[in-house]
Design a protein around this motif. Sequence first.
Motif, short mmCIF file in Angstrom:
data_model
loop_
_atom_site.label_atom_id
_atom_site.label_comp_id
_atom_site.label_asym_id
_atom_site.label_seq_id
_atom_site.Cartn_x
_atom_site.Cartn_y
_atom_site.Cartn_z
N ASP A 14 0.82 -1.22 0.00
CA ASP A 14 0.00 0.00 0.00
C ASP A 14 0.85 1.26 0.00
N ALA A 15 2.01 1.19 0.64
CA ALA A 15 2.90 2.35 0.71
C ALA A 15 3.79 2.46 -0.53
N ASP A 16 3.80 1.44 -1.37
CA ASP A 16 4.68 1.30 -2.54
C ASP A 16 6.11 0.98 -2.13
N GLU A 17 6.68 1.82 -1.29
CA GLU A 17 8.04 1.63 -0.82
C GLU A 17 8.17 2.37 0.50
N ILE A 18 8.83 1.74 1.46
CA ILE A 18 9.08 2.40 2.75
C ILE A 18 10.58 2.49 2.91
N ILE A 19 11.06 3.71 3.13
CA ILE A 19 12.49 3.93 3.26
C ILE A 19 12.82 4.15 4.73
N GLY A 20 13.53 3.18 5.31
CA GLY A 20 13.98 3.28 6.69
C GLY A 20 13.28 2.31 7.61
N ARG A 21 14.08 1.62 8.41
CA ARG A 21 13.54 0.67 9.39
C ARG A 21 12.72 1.40 10.45
N LYS A 22 13.23 2.54 10.89
CA LYS A 22 12.52 3.30 11.91
C LYS A 22 11.16 3.74 11.37
N LYS A 23 11.14 4.20 10.14
CA LYS A 23 9.90 4.67 9.54
C LYS A 23 8.89 3.53 9.43
N LEU A 24 9.35 2.36 9.02
CA LEU A 24 8.47 1.20 8.93
C LEU A 24 7.88 0.87 10.30
N GLN A 25 8.71 0.86 11.33
CA GLN A 25 8.24 0.59 12.70
C GLN A 25 7.17 1.59 13.11
N LYS A 26 7.43 2.88 12.86
CA LYS A 26 6.49 3.92 13.29
C LYS A 26 5.18 3.83 12.52
N MET A 27 5.27 3.58 11.21
CA MET A 27 4.06 3.50 10.39
C MET A 27 3.15 2.36 10.85
N CYS A 105 -4.03 5.93 4.51
CA CYS A 105 -3.31 6.31 5.73
C CYS A 105 -1.81 6.09 5.58
N LEU A 106 -1.42 4.95 5.02
CA LEU A 106 0.01 4.66 4.88
C LEU A 106 0.69 5.58 3.88
N LYS A 107 0.01 5.89 2.80
CA LYS A 107 0.61 6.81 1.82
C LYS A 107 0.84 8.17 2.48
N ASP A 108 -0.11 8.60 3.28
CA ASP A 108 0.02 9.87 4.00
C ASP A 108 1.21 9.80 4.97
N MET A 109 1.28 8.73 5.76
CA MET A 109 2.39 8.59 6.71
C MET A 109 3.73 8.53 5.99
N ASN A 110 3.75 7.86 4.85
CA ASN A 110 5.00 7.69 4.12
C ASN A 110 5.53 9.02 3.60
N GLU A 111 4.66 10.01 3.47
CA GLU A 111 5.10 11.34 3.02
C GLU A 111 5.69 12.16 4.17
N GLN A 112 5.50 11.70 5.40
CA GLN A 112 6.03 12.41 6.57
C GLN A 112 7.47 11.97 6.81
N ASN A 113 8.25 12.82 7.49
CA ASN A 113 9.61 12.38 7.80
C ASN A 113 9.61 11.51 9.07
N ALA A 114 10.68 10.73 9.23
CA ALA A 114 10.77 9.78 10.34
C ALA A 114 10.75 10.51 11.69
N ARG A 115 11.32 11.69 11.76
CA ARG A 115 11.34 12.46 13.02
C ARG A 115 9.92 12.78 13.46
N PHE A 116 9.07 13.22 12.52
CA PHE A 116 7.69 13.54 12.86
C PHE A 116 6.92 12.27 13.24
N LEU A 117 7.14 11.19 12.51
CA LEU A 117 6.45 9.93 12.84
C LEU A 117 6.89 9.41 14.21
N GLU A 118 8.14 9.67 14.57
CA GLU A 118 8.63 9.29 15.90
C GLU A 118 7.85 10.06 16.97
#
Length: 169
Positions: A14-27, A105-118
């Motif tokens: 759904d996200a197409d691609e997730i860049i970063g382990r931290k980002k994947l965890q947060k999403m 929801c995931l596409k929206d989250m994927n557009e955010q940076n990892a710091r904000f998702l943290e």
Amino acid sequence: MLKDHAKLMQAIADADEIIGRKKLQKMIYIARKIDFPFQERFQFHFYGPYSEELTLRVEELCNMGFVNEVKEKKGGYYQYRYTLTESGREFLGLHETDMPFLQECLKDMNEQNARFLELVSTVLYFDNLPKEEVSEKVFTLKSKQRYTDEEIEEAYAYIESLKNKARVH
């Protein structure tokens, strides 16, 4: 067992691609907290909520050839990219996951940076506390991130917007 793997694969697809382990965890954590049926257990860790189960599940999916993990050198550190493989897409085609609105929801989250998702995931981790206490936790536990009151307000607003996306349609 593979039901939870399929849900995770659906999230990556759904996200197409997730860049970063931290980002994947947060999403995945945020999706779980806004009522998508992810089963992984999370504990509070250095970068906010973290799931060892999720890490192992991703590793298993990579080993099964359903998820592609690409390690890239980025400046002084390594970054990981996650995408679904063709085999993963075929597997998903056979295993229905009933998670309407997850993609939006995931596409929206994927557009955010990892710091904000943290920050968002940290706010959600302490969602049983009053807002002032959540802010104190953020300022104490995440002092190195130097979050502001405005960013915490943005996080609350963002959480509401995701909840609305998850249930509106």
